[in-house]
Scaffold this motif. Structure first.
Motif, PDB file in Angstrom:
ATOM      1  N   GLY A 432      54.459 -18.532 132.311  1.00 22.47           N
ATOM      2  CA  GLY A 432      53.308 -17.873 132.907  1.00 22.47           C
ATOM      3  C   GLY A 432      52.132 -18.812 133.124  1.00 22.47           C
ATOM      4  O   GLY A 432      51.459 -18.774 134.166  1.00 22.47           O
ATOM      5  N   LYS A 433      51.878 -19.680 132.164  1.00 23.52           N
ATOM      6  CA  LYS A 433      50.746 -20.612 132.267  1.00 23.52           C
ATOM      7  C   LYS A 433      50.911 -21.559 133.455  1.00 23.52           C
ATOM      8  O   LYS A 433      49.941 -21.903 134.139  1.00 23.52           O
ATOM      9  N   LYS A 434      52.131 -22.017 133.700  1.00 17.12           N
ATOM     10  CA  LYS A 434      52.324 -22.973 134.781  1.00 17.12           C
ATOM     11  C   LYS A 434      52.197 -22.294 136.151  1.00 17.12           C
ATOM     12  O   LYS A 434      51.755 -22.921 137.117  1.00 17.12           O
ATOM     13  N   VAL A 435      52.571 -21.035 136.263  1.00 13.49           N
ATOM     14  CA  VAL A 435      52.358 -20.328 137.527  1.00 13.49           C
ATOM     15  C   VAL A 435      50.862 -20.229 137.817  1.00 13.49           C
ATOM     16  O   VAL A 435      50.423 -20.386 138.967  1.00 13.49           O
ATOM     17  N   LEU A 436      50.048 -19.991 136.795  1.00 13.59           N
ATOM     18  CA  LEU A 436      48.598 -20.017 136.983  1.00 13.59           C
ATOM     19  C   LEU A 436      48.139 -21.387 137.483  1.00 13.59           C
ATOM     20  O   LEU A 436      47.324 -21.486 138.411  1.00 13.59           O
ATOM     21  N   GLU A 437      48.674 -22.442 136.905  1.00 15.36           N
ATOM     22  CA  GLU A 437      48.267 -23.802 137.263  1.00 15.36           C
ATOM     23  C   GLU A 437      48.686 -24.174 138.677  1.00 15.36           C
ATOM     24  O   GLU A 437      47.979 -24.917 139.368  1.00 15.36           O
ATOM     25  N   TYR A 446      48.905 -14.091 139.373  1.00 17.77           N
ATOM     26  CA  TYR A 446      49.226 -12.817 138.721  1.00 17.77           C
ATOM     27  C   TYR A 446      50.263 -12.038 139.520  1.00 17.77           C
ATOM     28  O   TYR A 446      51.216 -11.494 138.957  1.00 17.77           O
ATOM     29  N   ARG A 447      50.102 -11.995 140.842  1.00 17.61           N
ATOM     30  CA  ARG A 447      51.049 -11.244 141.677  1.00 17.61           C
ATOM     31  C   ARG A 447      52.451 -11.857 141.573  1.00 17.61           C
ATOM     32  O   ARG A 447      53.455 -11.137 141.512  1.00 17.61           O
ATOM     33  N   VAL A 448      52.530 -13.180 141.554  1.00 19.09           N
ATOM     34  CA  VAL A 448      53.830 -13.844 141.425  1.00 19.09           C
ATOM     35  C   VAL A 448      54.480 -13.477 140.098  1.00 19.09           C
ATOM     36  O   VAL A 448      55.670 -13.123 140.039  1.00 19.09           O
ATOM     37  N   LEU A 449      53.714 -13.551 139.017  1.00 18.01           N
ATOM     38  CA  LEU A 449      54.271 -13.266 137.694  1.00 18.01           C
ATOM     39  C   LEU A 449      54.692 -11.810 137.557  1.00 18.01           C
ATOM     40  O   LEU A 449      55.755 -11.500 137.001  1.00 18.01           O
ATOM     41  N   GLU A 450      53.859 -10.889 138.063  1.00 17.37           N
ATOM     42  CA  GLU A 450      54.218  -9.470 138.004  1.00 17.37           C
ATOM     43  C   GLU A 450      55.525  -9.228 138.753  1.00 17.37           C
ATOM     44  O   GLU A 450      56.422  -8.535 138.260  1.00 17.37           O
ATOM     45  N   TYR A 466      53.117  -6.532 130.767  1.00 16.16           N
ATOM     46  CA  TYR A 466      51.793  -6.727 131.355  1.00 16.16           C
ATOM     47  C   TYR A 466      50.839  -7.410 130.381  1.00 16.16           C
ATOM     48  O   TYR A 466      50.061  -8.284 130.780  1.00 16.16           O
ATOM     49  N   SER A 467      50.880  -7.032 129.104  1.00 20.90           N
ATOM     50  CA  SER A 467      49.987  -7.701 128.150  1.00 20.90           C
ATOM     51  C   SER A 467      50.389  -9.161 127.986  1.00 20.90           C
ATOM     52  O   SER A 467      49.525 -10.036 127.824  1.00 20.90           O
ATOM     53  N   GLY A 468      51.698  -9.459 128.053  1.00 28.03           N
ATOM     54  CA  GLY A 468      52.153 -10.842 127.966  1.00 28.03           C
ATOM     55  C   GLY A 468      51.722 -11.659 129.164  1.00 28.03           C
ATOM     56  O   GLY A 468      51.252 -12.801 129.030  1.00 28.03           O
ATOM     57  N   ILE A 469      51.859 -11.103 130.358  1.00 27.30           N
ATOM     58  CA  ILE A 469      51.410 -11.803 131.565  1.00 27.30           C
ATOM     59  C   ILE A 469      49.902 -12.011 131.518  1.00 27.30           C
ATOM     60  O   ILE A 469      49.389 -13.119 131.758  1.00 27.30           O
ATOM     61  N   LEU A 470      49.168 -10.968 131.178  1.00 22.33           N
ATOM     62  CA  LEU A 470      47.705 -11.063 131.187  1.00 22.33           C
ATOM     63  C   LEU A 470      47.176 -11.955 130.072  1.00 22.33           C
ATOM     64  O   LEU A 470      46.088 -12.520 130.198  1.00 22.33           O
ATOM     65  N   TRP A 471      47.949 -12.120 128.990  1.00 27.93           N
ATOM     66  CA  TRP A 471      47.573 -13.095 127.955  1.00 27.93           C
ATOM     67  C   TRP A 471      47.476 -14.488 128.557  1.00 27.93           C
ATOM     68  O   TRP A 471      46.616 -15.290 128.144  1.00 27.93           O
ATOM     69  N   CYS A 472      48.325 -14.797 129.528  1.00 26.29           N
ATOM     70  CA  CYS A 472      48.283 -16.112 130.176  1.00 26.29           C
ATOM     71  C   CYS A 472      46.956 -16.345 130.893  1.00 26.29           C
ATOM     72  O   CYS A 472      46.577 -17.488 131.155  1.00 26.29           O
ATOM     73  N   PHE A 473      46.233 -15.261 131.198  1.00 25.12           N
ATOM     74  CA  PHE A 473      44.945 -15.349 131.884  1.00 25.12           C
ATOM     75  C   PHE A 473      43.772 -15.087 130.941  1.00 25.12           C
ATOM     76  O   PHE A 473      42.634 -15.001 131.399  1.00 25.12           O
ATOM     77  N   GLY A 474      44.048 -14.928 129.628  1.00 26.38           N
ATOM     78  CA  GLY A 474      42.959 -14.793 128.657  1.00 26.38           C
ATOM     79  C   GLY A 474      42.842 -13.471 127.943  1.00 26.38           C
ATOM     80  O   GLY A 474      42.037 -13.344 127.018  1.00 26.38           O
ATOM     81  N   LEU A 475      43.629 -12.445 128.348  1.00 29.20           N
ATOM     82  CA  LEU A 475      43.565 -11.163 127.637  1.00 29.20           C
ATOM     83  C   LEU A 475      44.094 -11.337 126.212  1.00 29.20           C
ATOM     84  O   LEU A 475      45.094 -12.023 125.997  1.00 29.20           O
ATOM     85  N   PHE A 476      43.422 -10.735 125.242  1.00 24.06           N
ATOM     86  CA  PHE A 476      43.772 -10.813 123.820  1.00 24.06           C
ATOM     87  C   PHE A 476      43.705 -12.253 123.288  1.00 24.06           C
ATOM     88  O   PHE A 476      44.369 -12.586 122.307  1.00 24.06           O
ATOM     89  N   ASP A 477      42.913 -13.087 123.933  1.00 17.85           N
ATOM     90  CA  ASP A 477      42.767 -14.467 123.489  1.00 17.85           C
ATOM     91  C   ASP A 477      41.278 -14.800 123.431  1.00 17.85           C
ATOM     92  O   ASP A 477      40.422 -13.929 123.614  1.00 17.85           O
ATOM     93  N   ARG A 478      40.956 -16.061 123.224  1.00 18.83           N
ATOM     94  CA  ARG A 478      39.562 -16.532 123.135  1.00 18.83           C
ATOM     95  C   ARG A 478      39.416 -17.793 123.984  1.00 18.83           C
ATOM     96  O   ARG A 478      40.414 -18.381 124.405  1.00 18.83           O
ATOM     97  N   PRO A 479      38.183 -18.214 124.241  1.00 19.78           N
ATOM     98  CA  PRO A 479      38.004 -19.469 124.982  1.00 19.78           C
ATOM     99  C   PRO A 479      38.517 -20.660 124.180  1.00 19.78           C
ATOM    100  O   PRO A 479      38.355 -20.722 122.960  1.00 19.78           O
ATOM    101  N   TRP A 480      39.158 -21.586 124.899  1.00 20.41           N
ATOM    102  CA  TRP A 480      39.720 -22.788 124.278  1.00 20.41           C
ATOM    103  C   TRP A 480      39.113 -24.028 124.918  1.00 20.41           C
ATOM    104  O   TRP A 480      39.381 -24.336 126.078  1.00 20.41           O
ATOM    105  N   PRO A 481      38.297 -24.778 124.167  1.00 25.03           N
ATOM    106  CA  PRO A 481      37.808 -26.049 124.705  1.00 25.03           C
ATOM    107  C   PRO A 481      38.901 -27.106 124.632  1.00 25.03           C
ATOM    108  O   PRO A 481      39.838 -26.959 123.831  1.00 25.03           O
TER     109      PRO A 481
END
Length: 529
Positions: A432-437, A446-450, A466-481
């Motif tokens: 999922g992360k690489k599709v975002l990249e 998101y549309r591709v992953l869904e 859906y929660s797994g896909i959206l986690w790749c975009f930051g849902l249920f996570d925090r900012p990462w420097p």
């Protein structure tokens, strides 16, 4: 005094029970099993209270989003198993399978004409919320029952921002919820089994199920997975094999990609998604893996997720995934559904590109981008800020779907999905992360992953999908420097780091057997071993 499991029941309308009705209907939409099922337990209790027979109605239509031979076969294998079990129990089990010659539209309304009430599944995703809003308009009592998890979703409070926030709520309620778990073997009495004449064409189980499925107007390009068969007994067999062979090494090896015969993943997600297995049965087998378990073994004061249910880290690790991480998706979706319960509903129409609408909890046309609606503000802001960043690679849906990228590990994961309906747990996050990249925009990613997940994955079209896909975009996570191009503050993952972290030769060998064109990156297997 209210019973604990009353928290599972939602009255979808204010209509009374129709006393003149001939039977109670349980419409089995997603909890497609005849045991370990709170919705079935409730329907049985209602039938006994009303002194009326029980009808179990299970159906499969043709025009659901992403309808395919793969999904159809798995569901129908479960229906075949349910028909055999119901026959032994003497139940009124009425299966219906839509074909071009036998349309399913209006059948629930037809069943309702002679019913006292309808009981159905309170499942917070896919086509079920729209179905339930539609049947709520009928002129008889319609009750939806939550059998999604061991803790009733309505008791878990407001939506959370992270699993760490939900875990203490689940732990606090677990012992009482477990004491009120569903029946291992439902208690049918003679009246509940009184034989009735079905007012609809009952599916005649074909002698050759593959041939039957191959003749239907559904997507035949996504074939059945021969190694994955639907049904409760098959799911239970897989559960016992997991507890015996894989659970003892789960904590240490659960993230290691490998051939499914060797890795530690449970492989239960498809049977859980289609309701052929209940999560309470999975929890029970896991808790008792080392001998008889009881609630006295719970450590209520611990803050350590690996020390709550018992002292075995493997049991705790698996149950945290199976309960906390599974429930977070169901709870999040359920809360959105409750907020939008009064909306009008629109069913998906064949020919449209399906995309779930989280504003209306159905497949109505989207008014704006999904990510803007559902992500936490920080995640949406950082993705929006970096939406115009240069991408080193940009791939189309066709390239992604055909596993045609520059990255051999990503291609391997996509091949596994297409061929088997699964991706190894850890690699699914990387996938999922690489599709975002590599997509032109976050919304396109998101549309591709869904689409890919719901088209090919046996456990797709699920709150956890859906929660797994959206986690790749930051849902249920925090900012990462540090802040990166494209990702901004979204957690970053790379194939190179994955190759350093895990031995991948076994996984590549497995993928090569699935599809000979996927090669091992030059020298990588040698370096890893």
């Amino acid at each position: 005094m209210p019973e604990f499991n009353d928290a599972r029941v939602r009255k979808l309308n204010a209509e009374p029970v129709r006393q003149r009705g001939q039977y109670v209907v349980y419409w089995m939409q997603m909890f497609r099993r005849l045991n370990h099922n709170h919705a079935l337990d409730y329907a049985i209790a209602a039938a006994k209270h009303l002194k009326k027979p029980l009808v179990v109605y299970e159906a499969l239509k043709l025009n659901y989003p992403w309808a395919s031979a793969r999904i159809h076969s798995f569901v129908l294998e479960g229906m075949q198993a349910n028909a055999g079990r119901a026959r032994k129990l003497g139940l009124n089990y009425w299966p219906f399978v839509e074909t071009p010659d036998s349309a399913g539209r209006g059948l629930v309304k037809k069943l309702a004409a002679d019913a006292a009430m309808i009981v159905t599944d309170d499942y917070p995703a896919y086509i079920v919320p729209a179905h339930n809003r539609a049947i709520a308009k009928l002129d008889l009592a319609v009750h939806a029952v939550d059998a999604n998890g061991v803790v009733p979703l309505s008791l878990l409070g407001k939506p959370v921002a992270a699993a760490a926030h939900l875990r203490p709520r689940i732990h606090k309620l677990f012992a009482e919820s477990w004491a009120n778990r569903s029946k291992v073997e439902p208690e049918f009495d003679g009246l509940a089994k009184t034989k009735l004449e079905a007012p609809l064409p009952i599916w005649d189980l074909p002698a050759d199920l593959p041939r039957f499925v191959a003749g239907l107007p559904i997507d035949q390009s996504v074939p059945p997975v021969l190694a994955d068969v639907g049904g409760t007994e098959i799911g239970r067999q897989r559960l016992h094999e997991f507890v015996r062979d894989k659970l003892p090494r789960y904590a240490a090896e659960r993230s290691q990609p490998d051939d499914p015969e060797r890795n530690s993943a449970s492989g239960l997600s498809a049977h859980l998604h289609f309701g052929h297995l209940g999560i309470e049965e999975v929890i029970d087998a896991t808790l008792n893996a080392n001998g008889p378990w009881d609630a006295e073994m719970i450590n209520p004061k611990t803050r350590n997720k690996d020390d709550f249910f018992c002292r075995d880290p493997n049991v705790n690790s698996f149950l945290d995934e199976a309960i906390t991480w599974r429930d977070i998706g169901h709870h999040w979706s359920a809360e959105r559904g409750v907020q939008n319960a009064e909306l009008k509903t629109k069913s998906w129409q064949t020919g449209e590109t399906p995309s779930f609408n989280f504003e209306t909890m159905d497949f109505s046309p989207l008014s704006r981008g999904t990510l803007e609606r559902v992500l936490p503000p920080w995640a949406w802001a950082t993705l929006n800020k970096h939406a115009g960043d240069r991408r080193e690679y940009v791939y189309s849906l066709e390239h992604f779907e055909n596993a045609d990228t520059h990255d051999e590990l990503w291609n391997a994961a996509q091949t596994e999905l297409v061929k088997t309906g699964r991706i190894h747990n850890y690699l699914r996050m990387l996938w999922g992360k690489k599709v975002l990249e590599w997509s032109a925009s976050p919304e396109e990613a998101y549309r591709v992953l869904e689409h890919l997940n719901n088209k090919y994955a046996l456990d797709g079209r699920d709150p956890n999908s859906y929660s797994g896909i959206l986690w790749c975009f930051g849902l249920f996570d925090r900012p990462w420097p540090p802040e990166r191009e494209v990702f901004g503050s979204i957690r970053y993952m790379s194939s190179a780091n994955t190759a350093k972290k895990f031995k991948l030769a076994g996984y590549y060998e497995y993928i090569r057997r699935l599809d000979g064109r996927v090669s091992d990156p030059a020298g990588q297997a040698g370096r890893l071993f």
